[in-house]
Design a protein around this motif. Structure first.
Motif, short mmCIF file in Angstrom:
data_model
loop_
_atom_site.label_atom_id
_atom_site.label_comp_id
_atom_site.label_asym_id
_atom_site.label_seq_id
_atom_site.Cartn_x
_atom_site.Cartn_y
_atom_site.Cartn_z
N ALA A 277 -5.23 8.98 5.40
CA ALA A 277 -4.03 8.60 4.64
C ALA A 277 -4.42 7.79 3.41
O ALA A 277 -3.95 8.05 2.29
CB ALA A 277 -3.07 7.80 5.52
N ASN A 280 -6.36 10.07 0.92
CA ASN A 280 -5.47 11.02 0.23
C ASN A 280 -4.57 10.32 -0.78
O ASN A 280 -4.29 10.86 -1.85
CB ASN A 280 -4.65 11.81 1.25
CG ASN A 280 -5.52 12.79 2.04
OD1 ASN A 280 -6.60 13.18 1.59
ND2 ASN A 280 -5.05 13.20 3.21
N ASP A 281 -4.13 9.10 -0.45
CA ASP A 281 -3.34 8.30 -1.39
C ASP A 281 -4.14 7.96 -2.64
O ASP A 281 -3.65 8.05 -3.76
CB ASP A 281 -2.89 6.98 -0.74
CG ASP A 281 -1.60 7.16 0.05
OD1 ASP A 281 -1.05 8.28 0.00
OD2 ASP A 281 -1.16 6.19 0.69
#
Length: 297
Positions: A277, A280-281
């Motif tokens: 997460a 990917n952010d």
């Protein structure tokens, strides 16, 4: 035929070109910036497994699609490997809508006459044949200009275009990259010479041939506007060349029609320690910022 779609995307698509092509010499540095120290691998094979894992993670991140990333430049070993069970170039185009390019140079010769030419590439035709079979659209090769040396810069541009013609003869589109070192005192003068030499070789290309250019962000805004508009130029992309991402993006947005092709600035802030997460952010934020600077010009 995907090639005409790829050509349209590279000619007029909005976005930038990702450079995922660090080679053997620069891999340890790229890994260490990613949070993988040299103590984490015991052999070159393990090192290349780790860098491939990093590239695969970037290529399969949700934000890494043709919507903002028009193309990606691969290292030869990346072309020969797979991402999510498909050959990398196939995966990039079929699953992500990203046009695949291959870095073909074998590194730089020692500096002479203010420049570093490319080392000889005796097996280039065989590599280009493999690239065509692998679904590669174009190639990239890099030389370096360290001084405003008229004869040195002419030699660099001639070598780039001579090999570019060899690439074109295989039906591939060459990205010609004569990088100007950002720290030199006579950078603006070098860029004036470079513009004249590139124009000379572009004007001599047959009407049915086009190349791409990858250039250092210039001292004068729109220094290369005539190249952006040249009928033999499919696209002009810019390298980040050691500028921070913020500085590179600022300079890029001042140059109309030039889009980014950043390597280190693309992976800035990514870490092997991040969960998916967070990773990917981070990559999504990076892609957005480079995309915005690319379409601002």
């Amino acid at each position: 035929m995907s090639n005409s779609q790829q050509r349209d995307q590279m000619t007029s698509g909005k976005g930038f070109v990702a450079a995922l092509d660090q080679s053997g010499g620069s891999t340890p540095k790229a890994l260490s910036l990613y949070g993988v120290e040299e103590s984490a691998y015991g052999s070159e094979a393990e090192m290349f497994d780790l860098i491939h894992a990093m590239r695969a993670r970037i290529a399969s991140a949700p934000a890494f699609t043709g919507e903002k990333v028009l193309g990606a430049i691969l290292f030869e070993m990346t072309m020969d490997r797979q991402v999510n069970g498909k050959p990398t170039a196939t995966y990039l185009w079929e699953d992500r809508g990203v046009v695949p390019f291959l870095k073909i140079d074998k590194g730089l010769a020692d500096e002479a006459d203010g420049v570093k030419m490319m080392k000889p590439m005796p097996d280039l035709d065989a590599l280009l044949e493999r690239a065509v079979k692998a679904g590669i659209f174009g190639t990239k090769m890099r030389s370096v200009i360290d001084a405003a040396s008229p004869s040195g810069i002419r030699a660099v541009v001639d070598q780039q275009f001579d090999i570019g013609n060899q690439v074109l003869s295989h039906g591939l589109v060459p990205i010609i990259e004569p990088e100007v070192t950002i720290s030199i005192a006579d950078k603006a003068e070098a860029e004036d010479i470079l513009l004249a030499e590139i124009t000379r070789r572009l004007d001599a290309l047959p009407e049915d041939r086009q190349v791409m250019l990858k250039l250092t962000l210039p001292e004068k805004a729109n220094q290369y506007k005539s190249l952006v508009d040249h009928p033999r130029v499919m696209r002009v992309v810019a390298l980040s060349g050691g500028y921070s991402r913020e500085e590179a993006n600022t300079r890029l947005s001042q140059n109309t029609g030039i889009i980014a092709s950043f390597s280190r600035a693309l992976t800035e802030g990514l870490s092997a320690q991040q969960d998916d997460a967070a990773f990917n952010d981070t990559i999504a934020g990076t892609i957005d910022s480079i995309y915005s600077a690319s379409v601002a010009g």
